[in-house]
Design a protein around this motif. Structure first.
Motif, PDB file in Angstrom:
ATOM      1  N   ILE A  91      42.200  31.671   0.887  1.00  0.00           N
ATOM      2  CA  ILE A  91      41.185  30.582   0.746  1.00  0.00           C
ATOM      3  C   ILE A  91      40.743  30.396  -0.644  1.00  0.00           C
ATOM      4  CG2 ILE A  91      38.586  30.122   1.581  1.00  0.00           C
ATOM      5  CD1 ILE A  91      39.912  31.139   4.204  1.00  0.00           C
ATOM      6  N   GLY A  92      40.533  31.822  -1.251  1.00  0.00           N
ATOM      7  CA  GLY A  92      39.972  31.925  -2.408  1.00  0.00           C
ATOM      8  C   GLY A  92      40.964  31.263  -3.669  1.00  0.00           C
ATOM      9  N   LEU A  93      42.128  31.366  -3.448  1.00  0.00           N
ATOM     10  CA  LEU A  93      43.189  30.591  -4.141  1.00  0.00           C
ATOM     11  C   LEU A  93      43.282  29.286  -4.089  1.00  0.00           C
ATOM     12  CD1 LEU A  93      45.373  31.152  -6.271  1.00  0.00           C
ATOM     13  CD2 LEU A  93      46.888  31.291  -4.417  1.00  0.00           C
ATOM     14  N   MET A  94      42.714  28.702  -2.883  1.00  0.00           N
ATOM     15  CA  MET A  94      42.769  27.318  -2.544  1.00  0.00           C
ATOM     16  C   MET A  94      41.509  26.772  -3.154  1.00  0.00           C
ATOM     17  SD  MET A  94      42.563  25.172   0.920  1.00  0.00           S
ATOM     18  CE  MET A  94      40.828  25.810   1.355  1.00  0.00           C
ATOM     19  N   GLN A  95      40.448  27.543  -3.178  1.00  0.00           N
ATOM     20  CA  GLN A  95      39.169  26.977  -3.866  1.00  0.00           C
ATOM     21  C   GLN A  95      39.256  27.058  -5.347  1.00  0.00           C
ATOM     22  OE1 GLN A  95      36.288  28.626  -0.211  1.00  0.00           O
ATOM     23  NE2 GLN A  95      35.588  29.129  -2.353  1.00  0.00           N
ATOM     24  N   TRP A  96      40.040  28.019  -5.913  1.00  0.00           N
ATOM     25  CA  TRP A  96      40.149  28.038  -7.405  1.00  0.00           C
ATOM     26  C   TRP A  96      40.929  26.820  -7.642  1.00  0.00           C
ATOM     27  CZ3 TRP A  96      44.247  28.442 -10.391  1.00  0.00           C
ATOM     28  CH2 TRP A  96      44.065  28.824 -11.794  1.00  0.00           C
ATOM     29  N   TYR A 100      39.845  24.258 -10.377  1.00  0.00           N
ATOM     30  CA  TYR A 100      40.463  24.233 -11.854  1.00  0.00           C
ATOM     31  C   TYR A 100      41.674  23.511 -11.942  1.00  0.00           C
ATOM     32  CZ  TYR A 100      36.701  27.520 -12.310  1.00  0.00           C
ATOM     33  OH  TYR A 100      35.539  28.106 -12.528  1.00  0.00           O
ATOM     34  N   VAL A 101      42.317  23.184 -10.826  1.00  0.00           N
ATOM     35  CA  VAL A 101      43.744  22.716 -11.027  1.00  0.00           C
ATOM     36  C   VAL A 101      44.104  21.435 -10.524  1.00  0.00           C
ATOM     37  CG1 VAL A 101      46.218  23.297 -10.838  1.00  0.00           C
ATOM     38  CG2 VAL A 101      44.808  24.949 -10.993  1.00  0.00           C
ATOM     39  N   GLY A 115      31.404  25.162  12.667  1.00  0.00           N
ATOM     40  CA  GLY A 115      31.467  23.520  12.395  1.00  0.00           C
ATOM     41  C   GLY A 115      31.412  22.996  11.231  1.00  0.00           C
ATOM     42  N   GLU A 116      31.106  23.902  10.167  1.00  0.00           N
ATOM     43  CA  GLU A 116      31.148  23.649   8.579  1.00  0.00           C
ATOM     44  C   GLU A 116      32.405  24.124   8.153  1.00  0.00           C
ATOM     45  OE1 GLU A 116      28.625  21.941   6.903  1.00  0.00           O
ATOM     46  OE2 GLU A 116      28.088  21.691   8.953  1.00  0.00           O
ATOM     47  N   GLU A 117      32.653  23.538   6.885  1.00  0.00           N
ATOM     48  CA  GLU A 117      33.728  23.903   5.960  1.00  0.00           C
ATOM     49  C   GLU A 117      33.533  25.210   5.559  1.00  0.00           C
ATOM     50  OE1 GLU A 117      35.564  22.689   1.526  1.00  0.00           O
ATOM     51  OE2 GLU A 117      34.651  20.913   2.789  1.00  0.00           O
ATOM     52  N   LEU A 118      34.610  26.165   5.630  1.00  0.00           N
ATOM     53  CA  LEU A 118      34.336  27.448   5.230  1.00  0.00           C
ATOM     54  C   LEU A 118      34.786  27.660   3.747  1.00  0.00           C
ATOM     55  CD1 LEU A 118      34.379  30.308   6.062  1.00  0.00           C
ATOM     56  CD2 LEU A 118      36.989  30.403   6.247  1.00  0.00           C
ATOM     57  N   LYS A 119      33.511  28.163   3.114  1.00  0.00           N
ATOM     58  CA  LYS A 119      33.692  28.318   1.663  1.00  0.00           C
ATOM     59  C   LYS A 119      33.389  29.970   1.537  1.00  0.00           C
ATOM     60  CE  LYS A 119      33.513  24.394  -0.215  1.00  0.00           C
ATOM     61  NZ  LYS A 119      34.597  23.818  -1.175  1.00  0.00           N
ATOM     62  N   LEU A 120      34.583  30.605   0.733  1.00  0.00           N
ATOM     63  CA  LEU A 120      34.529  31.924   0.581  1.00  0.00           C
ATOM     64  C   LEU A 120      33.533  32.286  -0.347  1.00  0.00           C
ATOM     65  CD1 LEU A 120      36.435  34.462   1.205  1.00  0.00           C
ATOM     66  CD2 LEU A 120      37.630  33.969  -0.922  1.00  0.00           C
ATOM     67  N   ALA A 121      32.813  33.423  -0.050  1.00  0.00           N
ATOM     68  CA  ALA A 121      31.856  33.916  -0.978  1.00  0.00           C
ATOM     69  C   ALA A 121      31.981  35.395  -1.026  1.00  0.00           C
ATOM     70  CB  ALA A 121      30.409  33.599  -0.470  1.00  0.00           C
ATOM     71  N   THR A 122      32.142  36.112  -2.231  1.00  0.00           N
ATOM     72  CA  THR A 122      32.123  37.381  -2.526  1.00  0.00           C
ATOM     73  C   THR A 122      30.788  38.090  -2.639  1.00  0.00           C
ATOM     74  OG1 THR A 122      34.392  37.041  -3.263  1.00  0.00           O
ATOM     75  CG2 THR A 122      33.593  39.233  -3.524  1.00  0.00           C
ATOM     76  N   SER A 123      30.800  39.105  -2.215  1.00  0.00           N
ATOM     77  CA  SER A 123      29.285  40.092  -2.303  1.00  0.00           C
ATOM     78  C   SER A 123      29.886  41.420  -2.219  1.00  0.00           C
ATOM     79  CB  SER A 123      28.421  39.843  -1.359  1.00  0.00           C
ATOM     80  OG  SER A 123      28.736  40.225   0.050  1.00  0.00           O
ATOM     81  N   CYS A 124      28.895  42.572  -2.923  1.00  0.00           N
ATOM     82  CA  CYS A 124      29.018  43.710  -2.543  1.00  0.00           C
ATOM     83  C   CYS A 124      28.802  44.454  -1.466  1.00  0.00           C
ATOM     84  CB  CYS A 124      28.217  44.421  -3.757  1.00  0.00           C
ATOM     85  SG  CYS A 124      28.087  46.230  -3.800  1.00  0.00           S
ATOM     86  N   ALA A 125      29.909  45.166  -0.774  1.00  0.00           N
ATOM     87  CA  ALA A 125      29.909  45.730   0.439  1.00  0.00           C
ATOM     88  C   ALA A 125      28.505  46.803   0.615  1.00  0.00           C
ATOM     89  CB  ALA A 125      31.087  46.426   0.658  1.00  0.00           C
ATOM     90  N   HIS A 126      28.179  47.280  -0.773  1.00  0.00           N
ATOM     91  CA  HIS A 126      27.183  48.047  -0.463  1.00  0.00           C
ATOM     92  C   HIS A 126      25.757  47.680  -0.390  1.00  0.00           C
ATOM     93  CE1 HIS A 126      25.016  51.869  -1.471  1.00  0.00           C
ATOM     94  NE2 HIS A 126      24.592  51.470  -2.506  1.00  0.00           N
TER      95      HIS A 126
END
Length: 145
Positions: A91-96, A100-101, A115-126
């Protein structure tokens, strides 16, 4: 004597999935396609290349090959836990690629159970803070701090 590169789990992971036809075959399986002919049609890969990539993914434990018909023998490809763990990367590669491509609207989206489009979000696990450009640094494990 060949130069030795840095030991790296990224390089090792790319040995398994770091080839175009492997990734697009995995994309198709994760989108619900299970049968060779449909995967071949949706990826555009030649049958011999696709067979080799699927065999490699099965051998690496990313996909499971299961017979669904006896006469003639026919098989389907199912995602394993390892494949499901790759879904955020896909999913992250697809979003990139969408940003950008790829020109125009994205050709494929993933929907979430809400029901929404899934968008990858990255956050600190801590601490839970979202990842932002410049908010990370490289740390060598086992290095003196």
């Amino acid at each position: 004597m060949a130069a030795r590169g840095r030991e790296c789990s990224i390089a090792e992971a790319l040995e398994v999935v770091g080839e175009r036809w492997s990734l697009v075959a995995l994309r198709e399986v994760m989108l619900g396609e299970r049968r060779f002919n449909q995967i071949a049609e949706n990826t555009g890969a030649s049958r011999d290349i696709l067979a080799a990539r699927l065999r490699k993914l099965v051998d690496a434990g990313v996909l499971e090959k299961r017979q669904y018909e006896d006469h003639p023998p026919r098989f389907e490809y199912l995602p394993t836990e390892a494949a499901r763990a790759l879904q955020p990367i896909l999913i992250g590669l697809m979003q990139w690629g969408d940003k950008y491509v790829h020109q125009g609207p994205p050709p494929t989206v993933y929907g979430h159970d809400c029901g929404e489009e899934l968008k990858l979000a990255t956050s600190c696990a801590h601490c839970g803070e979202p990842l932002k450009p410049g908010s990370t640094r490289t740390v060598r494990l086992g290095a003196v701090r």
